[in-house]
Design a protein around this motif. Structure first.
Motif, short mmCIF file in Angstrom:
data_model
loop_
_atom_site.label_atom_id
_atom_site.label_comp_id
_atom_site.label_asym_id
_atom_site.label_seq_id
_atom_site.Cartn_x
_atom_site.Cartn_y
_atom_site.Cartn_z
N SER A 31 10.67 -41.70 -35.07
CA SER A 31 11.26 -42.49 -36.14
C SER A 31 11.91 -41.57 -37.15
CB SER A 31 10.19 -43.33 -36.86
OG SER A 31 9.54 -44.18 -35.95
N LEU A 32 12.97 -42.02 -37.75
CA LEU A 32 13.63 -41.30 -38.82
C LEU A 32 13.09 -41.82 -40.14
CD1 LEU A 32 15.82 -39.24 -39.58
CD2 LEU A 32 17.43 -41.15 -39.72
N LEU A 33 12.42 -40.96 -40.89
CA LEU A 33 11.77 -41.37 -42.13
C LEU A 33 12.44 -40.70 -43.32
CD1 LEU A 33 8.06 -40.92 -40.98
CD2 LEU A 33 9.58 -42.87 -40.62
N SER A 34 12.38 -41.34 -44.47
CA SER A 34 13.01 -40.79 -45.66
C SER A 34 12.22 -39.60 -46.18
CB SER A 34 13.09 -41.86 -46.76
OG SER A 34 11.82 -42.09 -47.32
N SER A 35 12.94 -38.67 -46.80
CA SER A 35 12.30 -37.47 -47.31
C SER A 35 11.26 -37.79 -48.37
CB SER A 35 13.35 -36.52 -47.89
OG SER A 35 14.04 -37.14 -48.96
N GLN A 36 11.57 -38.72 -49.26
CA GLN A 36 10.64 -39.03 -50.33
C GLN A 36 9.37 -39.69 -49.81
OE1 GLN A 36 11.22 -37.92 -53.54
NE2 GLN A 36 9.03 -38.36 -53.65
N ARG A 37 9.52 -40.54 -48.80
CA ARG A 37 8.33 -41.19 -48.24
C ARG A 37 7.42 -40.17 -47.56
NH1 ARG A 37 6.91 -46.40 -46.63
NH2 ARG A 37 4.66 -46.35 -46.26
N ILE A 38 8.04 -39.23 -46.83
CA ILE A 38 7.24 -38.20 -46.17
C ILE A 38 6.52 -37.35 -47.21
CG2 ILE A 38 7.38 -36.05 -44.87
CD1 ILE A 38 7.51 -38.55 -43.23
N LEU A 39 7.25 -36.92 -48.23
CA LEU A 39 6.64 -36.07 -49.25
C LEU A 39 5.52 -36.81 -49.97
CD1 LEU A 39 6.64 -33.35 -50.64
CD2 LEU A 39 8.36 -34.22 -52.23
N ASP A 40 5.75 -38.08 -50.29
CA ASP A 40 4.72 -38.87 -50.96
C ASP A 40 3.46 -38.95 -50.11
OD1 ASP A 40 6.39 -39.28 -53.09
OD2 ASP A 40 6.97 -41.32 -52.51
N ASP A 41 3.63 -39.15 -48.81
CA ASP A 41 2.47 -39.25 -47.93
C ASP A 41 1.73 -37.93 -47.80
OD1 ASP A 41 2.03 -41.92 -46.97
OD2 ASP A 41 3.93 -41.79 -45.92
N LEU A 42 2.48 -36.84 -47.69
CA LEU A 42 1.84 -35.53 -47.62
C LEU A 42 1.03 -35.25 -48.88
CD1 LEU A 42 4.71 -33.37 -46.07
CD2 LEU A 42 2.54 -33.96 -44.98
N VAL A 44 -0.42 -29.05 -55.51
CA VAL A 44 0.75 -29.75 -55.00
C VAL A 44 1.38 -30.53 -56.15
CG1 VAL A 44 1.55 -31.53 -53.41
CG2 VAL A 44 -0.18 -29.89 -52.67
N ILE A 45 2.69 -30.47 -56.25
CA ILE A 45 3.40 -31.17 -57.32
C ILE A 45 3.20 -32.68 -57.15
CG2 ILE A 45 5.66 -31.66 -58.34
CD1 ILE A 45 6.53 -28.87 -57.38
N GLY A 46 2.59 -33.30 -58.16
CA GLY A 46 2.30 -34.72 -58.09
C GLY A 46 1.03 -35.03 -57.34
N GLY A 47 0.34 -33.99 -56.84
CA GLY A 47 -0.90 -34.20 -56.10
C GLY A 47 -2.04 -33.45 -56.73
N GLY A 48 -2.78 -32.70 -55.94
CA GLY A 48 -3.94 -32.00 -56.47
C GLY A 48 -4.10 -30.63 -55.85
N ARG A 102 -0.10 -37.48 -51.13
CA ARG A 102 -1.18 -38.44 -51.34
C ARG A 102 -2.36 -38.21 -50.39
NH1 ARG A 102 1.68 -42.52 -51.33
NH2 ARG A 102 1.64 -43.03 -49.10
N ASN A 103 -2.07 -37.88 -49.15
CA ASN A 103 -3.12 -37.84 -48.14
C ASN A 103 -3.61 -36.45 -47.77
OD1 ASN A 103 -3.31 -40.78 -47.30
ND2 ASN A 103 -1.13 -40.41 -47.04
N PHE A 104 -2.82 -35.42 -48.09
CA PHE A 104 -3.19 -34.09 -47.62
C PHE A 104 -3.14 -33.05 -48.73
CE2 PHE A 104 -1.17 -36.51 -44.18
CZ PHE A 104 -2.29 -36.70 -43.39
N SER A 105 -3.53 -33.46 -49.92
CA SER A 105 -3.74 -32.53 -51.03
C SER A 105 -4.94 -33.03 -51.81
CB SER A 105 -2.50 -32.45 -51.94
OG SER A 105 -2.35 -33.62 -52.71
N ASP A 106 -5.33 -32.27 -52.82
CA ASP A 106 -6.45 -32.62 -53.69
C ASP A 106 -7.79 -32.58 -52.95
OD1 ASP A 106 -7.42 -33.14 -56.21
OD2 ASP A 106 -7.40 -35.32 -55.96
N SER A 107 -7.88 -31.79 -51.88
CA SER A 107 -9.15 -31.69 -51.16
C SER A 107 -9.79 -30.32 -51.31
CB SER A 107 -8.95 -32.00 -49.68
OG SER A 107 -8.02 -31.13 -49.09
N TYR A 108 -9.12 -29.41 -52.02
CA TYR A 108 -9.73 -28.09 -52.21
C TYR A 108 -10.98 -28.23 -53.08
CZ TYR A 108 -10.68 -23.33 -53.65
OH TYR A 108 -11.30 -22.13 -53.89
#
Length: 347
Positions: free
Chosen positions: A49-60, A285-289, A62-68
């Protein structure tokens, strides 16, 4: 092999071409989240699938930061100080009576006169999985903010030996006239379980390193093989709270389940075993953790490597890239780490 072609990643807007898919997932969020969780379970990827850059970045973010994981520190009130003193005295007595070779329960020093002295003391304490630390500082040494000092030492020793600091959860301490310090190290699981995990991790590292060493002909190929191995055999846990072991290299190499810290620690240990310099880098992460990833040295230069985010998309997007590229999605204290060239590594 996950297929994601990243043209650029930016904090606000950019152009990103992503080709990634998991059979049965139509929503972009599901493609990323379930893909990261299930790739290591042998699921195929299709229906790109072709996904938008902002949606991909938002998901990365939201789901793959702030776990350190960063241990917490707490100065004990006076009422609890005597209890800690009594506990340490009892532990010291048990150390004197024990001769099982399992390390000292109490790490001690009578004259700390520099940060290096303090680091050496805690290196011993963490390596022995000690539960208490007792020391005095010389009049010439100013320890400063002790909570910040403990965090600094923990970060530096994690960069040096991720196994030694595994499962450190917190510190409780007290001091007398700012010269005598008593500290209890709290672990995230039973002390015997921590020792077992630390004892079993090196053979796991050796096993992976041996397999990779026999199949590569250069340091570059070794780094690529380590990145691919972790992407193919480890998955990011889908739900919080994350188990303590997922923050460790053991979680990645034994259980096949780890958060960013586990990925980064495992990558460092395997690459170091292959005689390739690798560091653990910490930032936000910018906007994350909080987030952890790696720096790898090839042909005299350092390059950025984020195995966790590679496993969430492609095995190439965050592979041996530059500081400038990484700065589009995260921040870190650059004074603590070596800088990269202006171009990503090209074999």
């Amino acid at each position: 092999m996950k297929t994601l072609k990243l043209i650029a990643v930016v904090a606000v807007s950019a152009t990103l071409l992503l080709q990634a898919g998991c059979s049965g997932f139509n929503d972009p969020h599901d493609i990323i989240t379930n893909g990261a969780s299930n790739f290591a379970l042998g699921k195929d990827e299709d229906n790109y699938s072709l996904l938008s850059s902002q949606r991909i970045l938002d998901d990365l973010i939201r789901n793959f930061s702030d776990s350190y994981h960063k241990p917490s520190g707490n100065q004990l009130p006076d009422d609890d100080s005597e209890d800690l003193k009594n506990d340490i005295s009892k532990a010291e007595q048990e150390d004197e009576e024990s001769d099982d070779g399992s390390g000292k329960t109490v790490a001690t020093s009578t004259d700390i006169s520099s940060d290096d002295d303090l680091i050496r003391l805690f290196r011993t304490a963490y390596s022995d999985t000690s539960e208490y630390v007792e020391f005095t500082i010389s009049p010439s040494y100013s320890i400063g903010n002790f909570s910040e000092k403990l965090e600094y030492i923990y970060r530096e020793l994690q960069r040096e030996d991720p196994i030694a600091i595994a499962c450190v959860e917190k510190w409780d301490w007290t001091y007398d006239s700012h010269s005598s310090y008593l500290l209890q190290i709290g672990y995230s699981m039973d002390i015997d379980e921590v020792k077992r995990i630390k004892r079993e991790t090196p053979p796991l590292v050796n096993s992976v390193a041996s397999k990779i060493k026999s199949s590569v002909n250069s340091d570059y190929e070794a780094v690529r093989a380590v990145n691919s191995y972790l992407c193919d055999n480890v998955y990011y846990p889908p739900n919080e709270p994350y188990a303590p072991v997922t923050h460790s290299p053991y979680g990645a190499l034994k259980d096949g389940c780890a958060v960013c810290e586990g990925y980064a620690c495992a990558a460092k240990l395997i690459l170091n075993k292959l005689n390739i310099e690798c560091d653990i880098e910490l930032g936000n992460v910018i906007g994350g953790g909080g987030h952890a990833w790696n720096l790898v040295r090839l042909e005299g230069n350092w390059y950025q490597l984020d195995v966790t985010w590679n496993d969430c998309g492609s095995t190439d997007d965050f592979f041996l890239v530059t500081d400038d590229f990484m700065s589009q999605s995260r921040t870190w204290d650059r004074s603590n780490y070596p800088s990269t060239p202006t171009e990503r590594y090209t074999p």
